[in-house]
Design a protein around this motif. Structure first.
Motif, short mmCIF file in Angstrom:
data_model
loop_
_atom_site.label_atom_id
_atom_site.label_comp_id
_atom_site.label_asym_id
_atom_site.label_seq_id
_atom_site.Cartn_x
_atom_site.Cartn_y
_atom_site.Cartn_z
N PRO A 387 0.37 6.94 8.64
CA PRO A 387 -0.98 7.47 8.38
C PRO A 387 -0.95 8.99 8.24
O PRO A 387 -0.03 9.65 8.69
N ASN A 388 -1.98 9.50 7.58
CA ASN A 388 -2.21 10.95 7.48
C ASN A 388 -1.24 11.68 6.57
O ASN A 388 -1.22 12.92 6.56
N LEU A 389 -0.42 10.97 5.81
CA LEU A 389 0.36 11.61 4.77
C LEU A 389 -0.40 11.46 3.45
O LEU A 389 -0.97 10.40 3.17
N PRO A 390 -0.43 12.49 2.61
CA PRO A 390 -1.32 12.46 1.45
C PRO A 390 -1.02 11.35 0.46
O PRO A 390 -1.95 10.83 -0.19
N TRP A 391 0.23 10.95 0.32
CA TRP A 391 0.56 9.87 -0.62
C TRP A 391 0.24 8.49 -0.05
O TRP A 391 0.40 7.50 -0.75
N GLU A 392 -0.21 8.43 1.19
CA GLU A 392 -0.64 7.15 1.77
C GLU A 392 -2.16 6.98 1.68
O GLU A 392 -2.68 5.94 2.11
N GLN A 393 -2.87 7.95 1.13
CA GLN A 393 -4.32 7.84 1.00
C GLN A 393 -4.71 6.73 0.04
O GLN A 393 -4.06 6.52 -0.99
N LEU A 394 -5.80 6.05 0.36
CA LEU A 394 -6.34 5.01 -0.54
C LEU A 394 -7.55 5.58 -1.27
O LEU A 394 -8.67 5.09 -1.15
N ASN A 395 -7.31 6.61 -2.05
CA ASN A 395 -8.40 7.29 -2.73
C ASN A 395 -8.41 7.06 -4.24
O ASN A 395 -9.15 7.71 -4.97
N LEU A 396 -7.59 6.11 -4.72
CA LEU A 396 -7.59 5.76 -6.14
C LEU A 396 -8.07 4.33 -6.37
O LEU A 396 -7.99 3.82 -7.49
#
Length: 403
Positions: A387-396
């Motif tokens: 968690p909390n790493l930018p490439w793990e974000q579910l923003n797409l």
């Protein structure tokens, strides 16, 4: 194109949609992944490399860094190419990392206060800088991203559980040392899962753990403690059964470890760092490299996209490949494979990515905000699924729902 408008020639029949199975002929199959602890010789080098990178990015976000390490009995060599406007005391950085890992005793033949730290760092090549300065990729190469819906992290289960085993051992050693007071920093794990023909996990078939320990501790004691305090702590009860095989310190003794037992190198655990062999790897290591190096930032971008494709429900499994040429901004190619788990044609998804997501090095760095000192946390127990790493974000997710 909405899912309701998929043409007949692009629709895949439900009978042909798998859940990412690797096996064949409708038979069960087994898959294995390994991990190593933060005290493993190669991981020591990865952590020192990324600590140097973070120290430079902290004071100068435009730093160009390509630092690698070699560790052996009583010494660690830090070398590479750098362009930065800051100064870092490499010896202090390396010793702090090694101390935090737990190499603090002379009997280990590798301890933070007595080792030699050798500095062989030069300026970045002007030829490479010329291409990067105009926004191009820092090197050629292909990078892979992957996601699958068999864990909450959308990662393959074998590598995630292998990471959890060695992380648990390190946590016991550092946070509750009285529980297993004989633990030393070096450790490795390996996990084998059995899957049914549809790709569903049935059970854990085998667990291998090699844990460095103090002299005079019996293998029986170590086996009992690891099964009770580590394996049963990490695994759900339904994954373990009477036929699960445990190989704990299978050679019988593991006292000599760390760089005294085996030399360490930055970048030698790239499969441990990524998907445990479940997905392809382009071959480039990550640690010690600033984000202008696309073998790092491109791989992170590919993971980010693949994870969001799976999280959006577009596919149950996704492999994404991106390739670059040195000094060139745009990717040379984009390839998508959803392993027959999507009703959308893979080429259509690839074209959508190309049109809607900036995959230039500058675009990746901006979207994921990569010129920050965030890399030390990636240097042990995997670069993905945290968690909390930018490439793990579910923003797409909403973007991919538009296909």
């Amino acid at each position: 194109m909405s899912k309701g408008k998929i043409s007949v020639n692009k629709r895949i029949s439900k009978a042909k949609i798998s859940t990412g199975k690797l096996g064949a002929n409708n038979q069960n199959y087994f898959f294995t992944s390994e991990s190593v602890s933060e005290g493993h010789p190669d991981k020591i080098c990865d952590q020192v490399s990324d600590a140097v990178l973070d120290a430079m990015l902290k004071d100068d976000p435009e730093s160009r860094v390509a630092v690698e390490c070699f560790a052996a009995t009583g010494m660690i060599l830090v070398g590479g190419e750098v362009r930065t406007n800051t100064y870092c005391e490499l010896s202090d950085i390396a010793r702090d990392v090694i101390r935090n890992i737990g190499y603090t005793k002379g009997e280990y033949r590798f301890d933070a206060d007595s080792i030699s730290v050798l500095n062989i760092i030069n300026r970045q090549s002007a030829d490479i800088a010329k291409g990067v300065d105009k926004g191009g990729a820092g090197d050629q190469g292909m990078m892979f991203g992957y996601a699958i819906n068999e864990t909450k992290e959308l990662m393959p289960a074998p590598i995630m559980y292998a990471h959890r085993l060695v992380k648990r051992l390190a946590d016991i050693r550092k946070k509750t040392p009285n529980l297993m007071p004989y633990l030393r920093p070096d450790a490795k794990s390996q996990v084998t899962f059995e899957y049914d023909s549809t790709g569903k996990i049935i059970r854990c078939d085998a667990i291998v753990i090699s844990q460095q320990h103090d002299p005079g501790i019996s293998q029986k004691k170590i086996r009992e403690d690891i099964i009770e305090n580590v394996i049963k702590y990490v695994f759900p009860e339904n994954y373990l059964d009477k036929n699960t095989k445990y190989h704990i310190n299978p050679t019988g003794i593991f006292v000599i470890g760390g760089p005294h037992g085996d030399t360490g190198l930055t970048g030698r655990k790239i499969i441990v760092d990524t998907y445990g062999g479940r997905a392809p790897h382009g071959g480039g290591a990550f640690s010690g490299k600033d984000p202008t190096k696309v073998d790092r930032s491109g791989a992170y971008a590919a993971r980010h996209i693949a994870k969001n494709i799976v999280a959006s429900g577009l596919a149950k499994e996704c492999t994404l490949q991106i390739s670059y040429a040195i000094g060139v901004r745009e990717p040379v190619s984009i390839f998508v494979n959803t392993h027959h788990t999507s009703e959308i044609d893979d080429s259509e998804i690839a074209n959508f990515i190309k049109k809607n997501i900036d995959l230039t090095p500058g675009g990746i760095i901006k979207r994921l905000d990569l010129k920050r000192p965030i890399y030390s946390k990636t240097a042990a127990y995997g670069h993905y699924g945290k968690p909390n790493l930018p490439w793990e974000q579910l923003n797409l997710i909403e973007l991919f729902k538009k296909i």
